[in-house]
Write an enzyme that holds these catalytic residues in place. Structure first.
Site, PDB file in Angstrom:
ATOM      1  N   SER A   1       0.804  -1.225   0.000  1.00  0.00           N
ATOM      2  CA  SER A   1       0.000   0.000   0.000  1.00  0.00           C
ATOM      3  C   SER A   1       0.838   1.276   0.000  1.00  0.00           C
ATOM      4  O   SER A   1       0.314   2.355  -0.269  1.00  0.00           O
ATOM      5  CB  SER A   1      -0.934   0.020   1.215  1.00  0.00           C
ATOM      6  OG  SER A   1      -0.199   0.139   2.423  1.00  0.00           O
TER       7      SER A   1
ATOM      8  N   LYS B   1       1.487   4.011   6.875  1.00  0.00           N
ATOM      9  CA  LYS B   1       0.762   4.920   5.982  1.00  0.00           C
ATOM     10  C   LYS B   1       1.378   6.311   6.075  1.00  0.00           C
ATOM     11  O   LYS B   1       2.189   6.603   6.954  1.00  0.00           O
ATOM     12  CB  LYS B   1      -0.726   5.007   6.361  1.00  0.00           C
ATOM     13  CG  LYS B   1      -1.471   3.685   6.394  1.00  0.00           C
ATOM     14  CD  LYS B   1      -1.665   3.086   5.010  1.00  0.00           C
ATOM     15  CE  LYS B   1      -2.431   1.771   5.086  1.00  0.00           C
ATOM     16  NZ  LYS B   1      -2.520   1.098   3.781  1.00  0.00           N
TER      17      LYS B   1
END
Length: 272
Positions: A50, A91
């Protein structure tokens, strides 16, 4: 006797002292750099793709242990939140408390109505495949993956309390570098620097690496001095010995075993 005299094996006492001091200082820097790094940083393995292309699944990253209050926009953080599976996730922070995050303005993310360039995204990729808008509550962080097509990030949790944001207290660390494969530092995005609060300061990793490298150089240099100095002394002794042998051979080759000055002196005496 002078403190700069020579020891029996041929290298100076001052040189030996400086050599030992270099090794000692080198050990302090080398071990101290590692110890400092172990206290400040923690290694993590990135679990998913991701955050591509910044980091990839399976990459080992070094993350600086920080308090959630130190997080700024643009930081790549490691956090844990029950709503996200209660496991360490990696993230990028794009919004902090009080921000309105939206997409898209000509394919770009906007923060409080201001479009932000994100050079870390895949080329020609929009900031999000779907439009969204979220108001970030105070004390919360809005997080997106750099691989916007498949990242399961705050956009997936927009219907949750806080509109997909996580508490600052959920942050464990901030990623500073990719340790394996050795891909260098994770830089702070310049686009966020002009926003209120700016970006975070780099961690001390470069200084720690410099201490380790300097320590290694001092240790190797100090340890190598003794053998090098001893070898140089042996060469010098052999040279002096060879010169002495040539001088003796020259003396023996003169008539009567006397040197040229002695012969001249004898001739002058005989003339008188």
């Amino acid at each position: 006797m002078s403190g700069t005299g020579r020891t029996g094996d041929g290298h100076g006492r001052l040189g030996s002292t400086l050599s030992g001091l270099a090794v000692a200082v080198g050990c302090v820097l080398f071990l101290g750099g590692f110890a400092w790094g172990a206290v400040v940083y923690q290694p993590y393995t990135v679990p998913t793709e991701s955050m591509t292309p910044t980091v990839h699944a399976g990459d080992r990253v070094l993350a600086q242990r920080i308090d959630g209050d130190e997080v700024r926009r643009g930081d790549v953080v490691v956090f844990t939140d029950p709503a996200w599976g209660d496991m360490p996730m990696v993230k990028r922070v794009v919004g902090i408390g009080g921000d309105t995050i939206a997409c898209c303005d000509k394919g770009r993310l906007t923060i409080n109505g201001r479009a932000v360039e994100e050079p870390y995204l895949q080329q020609r990729e929009p900031a999000s495949g779907n439009s969204f808008s979220a108001d970030v509550p105070e004390g919360q962080l809005f997080l997106l993956g750099d691989e916007r097509r498949s990242s399961l990030d705050s956009r997936v949790h927009l219907d949750d309390p806080g509109q997909g944001s996580v508490p600052r207290g959920a942050v464990r660390a901030r990623v500073d570098a990719i340790a394996w494969p050795m891909d260098g530092m994770v830089e702070r995005p310049a686009a966020f620097a002009s926003l209120p609060g700016g970006v975070s300061s780099p961690g001390p990793l470069r200084l720690q690496l410099a201490a380790v490298v300097a320590g290694m150089v001092l240790i190797l240099g100090g340890a190598a001095y003794g053998p090098i100095a001893a070898g140089a002394a042996r060469v010098a002794r052999k040279r002096r010995s060879a010169q002495g042998e040539r001088s003796v051979q020259g003396t023996r080759s003169a008539p009567g075993g006397r040197s040229a000055p002695e012969r001249r002196e004898g001739t002058a005496t005989d003339a008188r």
